[in-house]
Design a protein around this motif. Structure first.
Motif, PDB file in Angstrom:
ATOM      1  N   ASP A 156       0.840  -1.207   0.000  1.00 22.10           N
ATOM      2  CA  ASP A 156       0.000   0.000   0.000  1.00 22.10           C
ATOM      3  C   ASP A 156       0.875   1.257   0.000  1.00 22.10           C
ATOM      4  OD1 ASP A 156      -2.262  -1.551   0.041  1.00 22.10           O
ATOM      5  OD2 ASP A 156      -2.604  -1.356   2.205  1.00 22.10           O
ATOM      6  N   LEU A 157       1.937   1.221   0.767  1.00 26.42           N
ATOM      7  CA  LEU A 157       2.836   2.373   0.820  1.00 26.42           C
ATOM      8  C   LEU A 157       3.531   2.581  -0.515  1.00 26.42           C
ATOM      9  CD1 LEU A 157       4.390   1.731   4.350  1.00 26.42           C
ATOM     10  CD2 LEU A 157       2.892   3.642   3.711  1.00 26.42           C
ATOM     11  N   VAL A 158       3.960   1.491  -1.140  1.00 26.11           N
ATOM     12  CA  VAL A 158       4.597   1.603  -2.457  1.00 26.11           C
ATOM     13  C   VAL A 158       3.620   2.172  -3.476  1.00 26.11           C
ATOM     14  CG1 VAL A 158       5.458   0.231  -4.403  1.00 26.11           C
ATOM     15  CG2 VAL A 158       6.361  -0.164  -2.112  1.00 26.11           C
ATOM     16  N   ALA A 159       2.391   1.646  -3.482  1.00 24.85           N
ATOM     17  CA  ALA A 159       1.394   2.126  -4.440  1.00 24.85           C
ATOM     18  C   ALA A 159       1.116   3.616  -4.266  1.00 24.85           C
ATOM     19  CB  ALA A 159       0.100   1.328  -4.276  1.00 24.85           C
ATOM     20  N   ALA A 160       1.141   4.081  -3.022  1.00 23.87           N
ATOM     21  CA  ALA A 160       0.859   5.499  -2.756  1.00 23.87           C
ATOM     22  C   ALA A 160       1.998   6.419  -3.186  1.00 23.87           C
ATOM     23  CB  ALA A 160       0.581   5.685  -1.263  1.00 23.87           C
ATOM     24  N   HIS A 161       3.188   5.873  -3.410  1.00 24.59           N
ATOM     25  CA  HIS A 161       4.342   6.713  -3.737  1.00 24.59           C
ATOM     26  C   HIS A 161       4.944   6.394  -5.108  1.00 24.59           C
ATOM     27  CE1 HIS A 161       4.052   7.201   0.643  1.00 24.59           C
ATOM     28  NE2 HIS A 161       4.683   8.351   0.467  1.00 24.59           N
ATOM     29  N   LEU A 162       4.256   5.575  -5.904  1.00 24.83           N
ATOM     30  CA  LEU A 162       4.769   5.292  -7.239  1.00 24.83           C
ATOM     31  C   LEU A 162       4.874   6.587  -8.044  1.00 24.83           C
ATOM     32  CD1 LEU A 162       2.956   1.974  -8.289  1.00 24.83           C
ATOM     33  CD2 LEU A 162       5.414   2.317  -7.987  1.00 24.83           C
ATOM     34  N   GLY A 163       5.934   6.676  -8.808  1.00 30.13           N
ATOM     35  CA  GLY A 163       6.169   7.894  -9.585  1.00 30.13           C
ATOM     36  C   GLY A 163       7.029   8.905  -8.865  1.00 30.13           C
ATOM     37  N   GLN A 164       7.270   8.679  -7.568  1.00 38.35           N
ATOM     38  CA  GLN A 164       8.149   9.559  -6.798  1.00 38.35           C
ATOM     39  C   GLN A 164       9.526   8.911  -6.687  1.00 38.35           C
ATOM     40  OE1 GLN A 164       6.367  10.859  -3.061  1.00 38.35           O
ATOM     41  NE2 GLN A 164       4.338  10.310  -3.842  1.00 38.35           N
ATOM     42  N   ALA A 165      10.540   9.718  -6.517  1.00 37.14           N
ATOM     43  CA  ALA A 165      11.895   9.176  -6.413  1.00 37.14           C
ATOM     44  C   ALA A 165      12.761  10.111  -5.597  1.00 37.14           C
ATOM     45  CB  ALA A 165      12.496   8.983  -7.805  1.00 37.14           C
ATOM     46  N   ARG A 166      13.823   9.568  -5.060  1.00 42.79           N
ATOM     47  CA  ARG A 166      14.843  10.349  -4.365  1.00 42.79           C
ATOM     48  C   ARG A 166      16.180  10.111  -5.049  1.00 42.79           C
ATOM     49  NH1 ARG A 166      13.804  12.914   0.061  1.00 42.79           N
ATOM     50  NH2 ARG A 166      16.047  13.060   0.440  1.00 42.79           N
ATOM     51  N   PRO A 167      17.079  11.074  -5.005  1.00 42.64           N
ATOM     52  CA  PRO A 167      18.386  10.892  -5.641  1.00 42.64           C
ATOM     53  C   PRO A 167      19.115   9.689  -5.050  1.00 42.64           C
ATOM     54  CG  PRO A 167      18.068  13.181  -4.964  1.00 42.64           C
ATOM     55  CD  PRO A 167      16.964  12.390  -4.355  1.00 42.64           C
ATOM     56  N   MET A 168      19.852   9.004  -5.890  1.00 44.01           N
ATOM     57  CA  MET A 168      20.656   7.879  -5.420  1.00 44.01           C
ATOM     58  C   MET A 168      21.823   8.418  -4.597  1.00 44.01           C
ATOM     59  SD  MET A 168      22.071   4.675  -7.712  1.00 44.01           S
ATOM     60  CE  MET A 168      20.474   4.618  -8.548  1.00 44.01           C
ATOM     61  N   ALA A 169      22.044   7.845  -3.437  1.00 46.88           N
ATOM     62  CA  ALA A 169      23.080   8.347  -2.535  1.00 46.88           C
ATOM     63  C   ALA A 169      24.473   8.155  -3.129  1.00 46.88           C
ATOM     64  CB  ALA A 169      22.998   7.626  -1.192  1.00 46.88           C
ATOM     65  N   ASP A 170      25.340   9.126  -2.913  1.00 46.83           N
ATOM     66  CA  ASP A 170      26.751   8.983  -3.255  1.00 46.83           C
ATOM     67  C   ASP A 170      27.400   8.052  -2.223  1.00 46.83           C
ATOM     68  OD1 ASP A 170      26.256  10.834  -5.222  1.00 46.83           O
ATOM     69  OD2 ASP A 170      27.142  12.511  -4.122  1.00 46.83           O
ATOM     70  N   VAL A 171      28.196   7.105  -2.695  1.00 46.56           N
ATOM     71  CA  VAL A 171      28.846   6.175  -1.775  1.00 46.56           C
ATOM     72  C   VAL A 171      30.315   6.032  -2.127  1.00 46.56           C
ATOM     73  CG1 VAL A 171      26.744   4.871  -1.285  1.00 46.56           C
ATOM     74  CG2 VAL A 171      28.215   4.166  -3.180  1.00 46.56           C
ATOM     75  N   GLU A 172      31.101   5.675  -1.116  1.00 47.15           N
ATOM     76  CA  GLU A 172      32.527   5.433  -1.310  1.00 47.15           C
ATOM     77  C   GLU A 172      32.852   3.962  -1.078  1.00 47.15           C
ATOM     78  OE1 GLU A 172      35.058   8.156   0.700  1.00 47.15           O
ATOM     79  OE2 GLU A 172      34.254   9.886  -0.376  1.00 47.15           O
ATOM     80  N   GLN A 173      34.066   3.600  -1.400  1.00 50.58           N
ATOM     81  CA  GLN A 173      34.535   2.217  -1.359  1.00 50.58           C
ATOM     82  C   GLN A 173      34.150   1.491  -0.070  1.00 50.58           C
ATOM     83  OE1 GLN A 173      36.427   0.393  -3.621  1.00 50.58           O
ATOM     84  NE2 GLN A 173      36.712  -1.361  -2.245  1.00 50.58           N
ATOM     85  N   ASP A 174      34.364   2.113   1.057  1.00 54.05           N
ATOM     86  CA  ASP A 174      34.176   1.439   2.339  1.00 54.05           C
ATOM     87  C   ASP A 174      32.848   1.753   3.021  1.00 54.05           C
ATOM     88  OD1 ASP A 174      36.698   0.238   2.123  1.00 54.05           O
ATOM     89  OD2 ASP A 174      37.694   1.986   2.964  1.00 54.05           O
ATOM     90  N   ASP A 175      31.918   2.379   2.317  1.00 54.79           N
ATOM     91  CA  ASP A 175      30.605   2.630   2.904  1.00 54.79           C
ATOM     92  C   ASP A 175      29.838   1.317   3.050  1.00 54.79           C
ATOM     93  OD1 ASP A 175      30.923   5.342   3.191  1.00 54.79           O
ATOM     94  OD2 ASP A 175      29.876   5.875   1.336  1.00 54.79           O
ATOM     95  N   PRO A 176      29.352   0.995   4.244  1.00 51.83           N
ATOM     96  CA  PRO A 176      28.637  -0.272   4.440  1.00 51.83           C
ATOM     97  C   PRO A 176      27.295  -0.269   3.725  1.00 51.83           C
ATOM     98  CG  PRO A 176      28.488   1.075   6.413  1.00 51.83           C
ATOM     99  CD  PRO A 176      29.435   1.778   5.491  1.00 51.83           C
TER     100      PRO A 176
END
Length: 564
Positions: A156-176
């Motif tokens: 239900d939560l996914v259906a309510a937010h389809l079409g919305q997006a957030r930027p993909m996080a920047d990550v570094e080599q050792d980010d878990p």
């Protein structure tokens, strides 16, 4: 360390790497309408999966999840579990999947140990959610997968937010990105920290060494929990836009597995030796077309030679073995199809787990960390870009796990003159009888050559005369009967007398862990429960196999990625 200036005076720079969620985005861009995931009668295209992951990212961000936060996931295999991994990765958060067979108290411990702030829980495990939320102060939000009137539903939560997006996080080599919990065979589970950079290498290595030439035309069947080794493999499939197919039954069903292989034209699957044995010995193997299979990958435990030969005969030259622990995410050795031999001639490398994986280095070391010569048995130690970042919040475990930059696997083995690796057993499995080292794997291999034996596990137990002796628990083949005396008489001359088990018992089945692996600790406990081992006297001081007690005292206990 990130930011450290390398030799030569080059200025320090960011070690930014690809966010693993980009693998899904790329598949959606290149093959938007092709099936990415199938489960029963339902299927999702790559574009649909990508959009659903975007929507869940928005949901999690609204609940306060930011880069570095941990998200606990208690769920059996389903499309939502698959999506939750990529949603966490995309936010730069850490995916913390549990083994769904664990108890509510065990799951609550994982929530506490990881410091999770949000929990995703399948509706079948509402008791787990209640316990974890009650006992974990850091958990502030709960999302249920499936119907539950008390909490918001994932879909239900996914259906309510389809079409919305957030930027993909920047990550570094050792980010878990993933806390990969070990099975905890010698204590409580530990969180092995897997990172974006490390897993990026693992994906590349798997495609290079395990399943070369994989493309979007391939399909993988999942026969194990996505929370552990099977999750790594579906990540690899996503990197090539190969579809992932789930089984519908919670319990393993060989009939359904072969039916799905035929229906979807499955080209690869990942499993453990126990399940592979069930697959090839089930009559359904001959009722369904499995000619599409190119790679049947097994790991998590050694596969006995007799079982290998049966699998090759049933499936043809498609077996791929790899050896690797969760902490090295499978990347230690590989034995490809062309090196699997059905014969036992002089040229066959019987018992090897293959050669060292691309870009990894292996060293056989003694107790002081000195490298041993060819064919000398010692501890298998490794280094390379597939080695994890360490255990989360456990300095003591990290101190035991690493020595001079080498990761210590806790497995014993040797390397031959051609560079092939052989595992003789866990350091915790070996026992000393009359002053001589005994490796159960060697004796188990011999016992399995008996035509009436289907499975066997040998554990070392204390003995007043010899120090330690072996007890063998055997499972006869269907319709076969065998006595202890008959088996021991058959073994005379096949192994040295000091290696012969002191006792042999016959059971209908060996106890298995939640990952389908035969656990020596469970076998020992079953021997005690069934009155095979005395409860008093010298053995009373050892509430577990002697080798396991040694591991608790000194050697580091850990589990292979496929066993998880």
């Amino acid at each position: 360390m990130p930011g450290r200036a390398p030799a030569g005076g080059v200025a320090p720079c960011s070690r930014r790497v690809m966010n693993l969620a980009y693998l899904l985005r790329q598949a959606a861009m290149r093959f938007p309408d092709e099936t990415g995931f199938a489960w029963g009668d339902a299927s999702w295209s790559w574009a649909e999966l990508d959009a659903r992951v975007d929507a869940m990212c928005v949901v999690l961000r609204e609940r306060g999840v930011v880069k570095g936060d941990r998200v606990l996931v208690q769920s059996k295999n389903c499309n939502q579990m698959f999506e939750s991994m990529f949603a966490c990765f995309r936010l730069g958060a850490v995916w913390v999947p549990t083994n769904y067979r664990q108890t509510p108290e065990e799951v609550a411990y994982l929530a506490q140990a990881s410091g999770a702030s949000v929990m995703l829980c399948h509706a079948d495990f509402s008791g787990h959610a209640e316990t974890a939320m009650r006992d974990t102060p850091t958990l502030t939000s709960l999302i249920m997968i499936g119907s539950d009137d008390s909490q918001a539903d994932y879909d239900d939560l996914v259906a309510a937010h389809l079409g919305q997006a957030r930027p993909m996080a920047d990550v570094e080599q050792d980010d878990p990105c993933w806390y990969f919990f070990t099975s905890g065979t010698t204590g409580r589970p530990k969180a092995a920290v897997l990172t974006h950079g490390q897993l990026g290498f693992v994906v590349t290595s798997h495609l290079c060494d395990l399943m070369p030439a994989t493309t979007h035309r391939d399909a993988a069947l999942v026969v194990a929990p996505l929370s552990h080794g099977a999750g790594i493999h579906q990540l690899v499939q996503t990197a090539r836009a190969a579809k992932t197919v789930l089984m519908t039954n919670e319990r393993f069903d060989a009939e359904e597995a072969w039916r799905l292989v035929e229906r979807w034209g499955i080209t690869n699957l990942f499993t453990v030796p126990t399940i592979l044995k069930l697959l090839v010995e089930h009559p359904a193997v001959d009722r369904y077309d499995h000619g599409s299979l190119r790679y049947v990958i097994y790991a998590g435990a050694p596969m006995y030679r007799e079982d290998q030969k049966r699998a090759i005969k049933a499936l043809g030259p498609v077996l791929v073995q790899y050896y690797g622990l969760g902490e090295v995410t499978g990347n230690i050795t590989v034995l490809p199809p062309e090196l699997h031999d059905e014969t036992d001639d002089a040229d066959a490398r019987i018992g090897t787990c293959g050669h060292v994986r691309t870009a990894m280095q292996l060293s056989i070391q003694d107790a002081e960390g000195r490298e041993l010569e060819v064919n000398d048995i010692g501890e298998i130690c490794v280094c390379g870009p597939a080695v994890f970042a360490g255990y989360y919040g456990d300095d003591a475990a990290n101190a035991k796990a690493f020595r001079n930059g080498w990761f210590r696997t806790g497995d014993l083995g040797y390397v031959d003159a051609e560079g092939f690796v052989y595992i003789t057993g866990r350091s915790s499995d070996m026992f000393i009888s009359g002053g001589s080292n005994v490796y159960p794997r060697e004796i188990e291999e011999k016992i399995l050559q008996h035509p009436d034996i289907a499975e066997v596990a040998i554990v070392g137990v204390p003995d007043r005369v010899w120090g330690e002796v072996g007890v063998a628990a055997c499972v006869p083949r269907d319709g076969r009967r065998l006595s202890e005396g008959e088996l021991l008489a058959w073994m005379e001359g096949r192994v040295a007398r000091y290696k012969l088990p002191k006792r042999v018992v016959f059971w209908d089945a060996l106890p298995k862990s939640a990952y389908g692996k035969t656990s020596k600790k469970l076998v020992y406990e079953a021997l005690c429960e069934r009155g095979v081992l005395p409860s008093g006297g010298e053995q009373a001081a050892h509430p577990e196999p002697i080798g396991v007690a040694k591991a608790r005292d000194g050697a580091r206990g850990t589990s292979a990625v496929g066993a998880e």
